[in-house]
Design a protein around this motif. Sequence first.
Motif, PDB file in Angstrom:
ATOM      1  N   HIS A  81       0.829  -1.209   0.000  1.00 28.56           N
ATOM      2  CA  HIS A  81       0.000   0.000   0.000  1.00 28.56           C
ATOM      3  C   HIS A  81       0.866   1.263   0.000  1.00 28.56           C
ATOM      4  O   HIS A  81       0.664   2.169  -0.818  1.00 28.56           O
ATOM      5  CB  HIS A  81      -0.933  -0.017   1.216  1.00 28.56           C
ATOM      6  CG  HIS A  81      -1.734   1.233   1.414  1.00 28.56           C
ATOM      7  ND1 HIS A  81      -3.051   1.350   1.024  1.00 28.56           N
ATOM      8  CD2 HIS A  81      -1.401   2.438   1.944  1.00 28.56           C
ATOM      9  CE1 HIS A  81      -3.494   2.568   1.303  1.00 28.56           C
ATOM     10  NE2 HIS A  81      -2.500   3.256   1.866  1.00 28.56           N
ATOM     11  N   GLU A  82       1.855   1.319   0.890  1.00 29.78           N
ATOM     12  CA  GLU A  82       2.699   2.523   0.973  1.00 29.78           C
ATOM     13  C   GLU A  82       3.504   2.704  -0.316  1.00 29.78           C
ATOM     14  O   GLU A  82       3.685   3.817  -0.796  1.00 29.78           O
ATOM     15  CB  GLU A  82       3.633   2.450   2.188  1.00 29.78           C
ATOM     16  CG  GLU A  82       2.913   2.477   3.541  1.00 29.78           C
ATOM     17  CD  GLU A  82       2.087   3.742   3.767  1.00 29.78           C
ATOM     18  OE1 GLU A  82       2.385   4.792   3.157  1.00 29.78           O
ATOM     19  OE2 GLU A  82       1.122   3.680   4.558  1.00 29.78           O
ATOM     20  N   HIS A 112      -6.371   8.450  -1.245  1.00 32.40           N
ATOM     21  CA  HIS A 112      -6.946   7.109  -1.312  1.00 32.40           C
ATOM     22  C   HIS A 112      -8.257   7.192  -2.074  1.00 32.40           C
ATOM     23  O   HIS A 112      -8.931   8.218  -2.005  1.00 32.40           O
ATOM     24  CB  HIS A 112      -7.207   6.576   0.098  1.00 32.40           C
ATOM     25  CG  HIS A 112      -5.978   6.553   0.950  1.00 32.40           C
ATOM     26  ND1 HIS A 112      -5.718   7.503   1.895  1.00 32.40           N
ATOM     27  CD2 HIS A 112      -4.927   5.704   0.945  1.00 32.40           C
ATOM     28  CE1 HIS A 112      -4.551   7.236   2.471  1.00 32.40           C
ATOM     29  NE2 HIS A 112      -4.048   6.153   1.911  1.00 32.40           N
ATOM     30  N   HIS A 129       1.499   4.529  -2.937  1.00 31.53           N
ATOM     31  CA  HIS A 129       1.513   5.995  -2.937  1.00 31.53           C
ATOM     32  C   HIS A 129       2.694   6.511  -3.763  1.00 31.53           C
ATOM     33  O   HIS A 129       2.579   7.494  -4.488  1.00 31.53           O
ATOM     34  CB  HIS A 129       1.614   6.525  -1.504  1.00 31.53           C
ATOM     35  CG  HIS A 129       0.343   6.378  -0.713  1.00 31.53           C
ATOM     36  ND1 HIS A 129      -0.839   6.955  -1.111  1.00 31.53           N
ATOM     37  CD2 HIS A 129       0.076   5.723   0.442  1.00 31.53           C
ATOM     38  CE1 HIS A 129      -1.787   6.659  -0.216  1.00 31.53           C
ATOM     39  NE2 HIS A 129      -1.252   5.908   0.722  1.00 31.53           N
TER      40      HIS A 129
HETATM   41 ZN   LIG Z   1      -2.328   5.264   2.324  1.00 34.18          ZN
END
Ligand SMILES: [Zn+2]
Length: 618
Positions: A544-545, A556, A548
């Motif tokens: 997830h990170e 999000h 970004h």
């Molecule tokens: Zn996030």
Amino acid sequence: MSGVSAHRTALAEEKGAKKVRSDASVGGSALPPPVTERIALIADRDDDDADDVPDGEGAVVSPAARVDLVTLDARYAGATLTPARGREHARLVANGKLFGWGERLPAGAQLQGLSPGRTVIVARWPNGRETSLAIDVHGVGVRDGQGRAVDMARERASLQRTPPARVDLDDVDQAIDDPDALRIVVTSPEGASIGPITVESVGADGASLDSTADVRLVRTKCGDDAPAELSCLATVPLRFVVDDVDRRHALVAARSIKAEVGGAIVVRDAKGDKLQAIRVAGPRRTAAGPIGRYRLAIRPIVMRLAPGGAPSVGGTDAGAIAALRQELAVASATWGQCGITFGPVAQMDVKVVNPPPPYLVALGDDLGLPASGGSVRLRVEGRPLTFSTKKGWSTRQAALELARVAEKAGLKAAISENARISSGAAPSVDVALRRADGQLASAELLSSSDATMSVSIGGVDLSDGLQHFGDTDSVAGTLEERALVKAVDDGDPRTIEVIVVPFFGGGGRIGESFIGSDGSSMRNVVILDRAGVRAQRTSLTLAHELGHVILDEPGHPDDYGIDTPTLLMDSDASDASPFGPRRLLADDCARAVRQSGPRSRIPLLTEWKLSALKYPTR
Ligand SMILES: [Zn+2]
């Protein structure tokens, strides 16, 4: 090599052979001589030498591409082969070079299937003897969920981006709304069969990853323009998944198989011989076009709690390296949905490093106000270091003066500007001080008489957790975060630093990322709490990170009111099932290529061409 007469079934030996007549539909006046051998071939539409051209299309068949050819029996050496019918379905190859029908055959000549259908070939020896070979060329291909044929050489199988869904296992013509699932389709001349098939998944290293035994084949339509002499069979839509969570769910267990980017889906017959294969890479259809394979360069780092102390995770250095590699493998597999991989994770160089000393001098860390003039007294490596500021100087001018004084004193100084925080007047500037030998220096602020420009020293003390950014300073990061990141940064913006710390101060957070569009000197960095390493598949924190960073998107999808808890980039979902936050959309993949691909401003993704795989033999 190849040449196994795997698909050959000797119908009858020449001596004492029963006189089997070939079928009566043979064109022309004279019937060909009796069929003494029947050979099954596969139309060679795949790409075993990874040159993006179907093996049956090239003018030369490279050694790696000869695996699906059938070597003719030695008794045909010296004979000539002439097709009586169906010459378009097969061709002759000798040492990889095309070899004309009717020419005298050298030893080791091979047959290659081109398209499904039946070919009858007359073999003539110099002594006048004649026999016929009947060749059944079968097609083994794939169709997508909409029934469209997928090119086994020029297109790829893609990893599953849709949560489990029920399909009708008997209706092989059912269109399904799944852009990744593929049906295997077997096309045979009427009356011929290749028997049951199995599907094997091979990893990027060529080793077997997973398999499904006995995939059921159900009769299907061959297609509107297919010749009437062909019959077709198809499987359920197979899902190529990244892990057991997606593999074993009851809804889809019967049609899921683990796969990875760079590997292949290999269709085999009941004996285990390879029939055809399709490589695994990114999605076939996105707004950025088909996506192949991309490599993401990652520098994984585990911080020790204190200099010489235990690592943030894993107990020992070896444990820390193993734990982070495991998390990297999960993140790499997850991004495989977009054709993105980190390469062989088991070989990734994970560094376990000491937290840096207080080496970073920050000028204007609060509001970036200009100087009003004064004297700043530091102690660096035990020795005094003093510099003066002048009224009206920017933080950058002050930093240049500090660097000048430091270098005069035999130190090394590196200046980096931070992104301006929302309330700040000007960007703050950091000066990293190193000893002449390149090691980070230890600095201490004794006094500053400048009334407006703040001076502070940044170091890392992980005993109280890493002080992380709030909403106002998120673009610049806190001084402690900057001290951490700038100590390990390799200066190459095309690599992503992944740094594991014991925990974040204040609690709650388990990962954070610094992305390119912030305009910060600190970019393409992910900091991971050890809880983020341990949480593993329930939250896919690292994946997830990294999202970004790769997508260059701080937000999000649910920030915009579209709450889709199955998406990897959803902010609050936590679910260890295949319905948890793990999926990427075709739009995410297209955005990844646009924002981080080879043609982006700072290319994090490098194109990684598929190379030929040597498939396991049984
Ligand atoms: Zn996030």
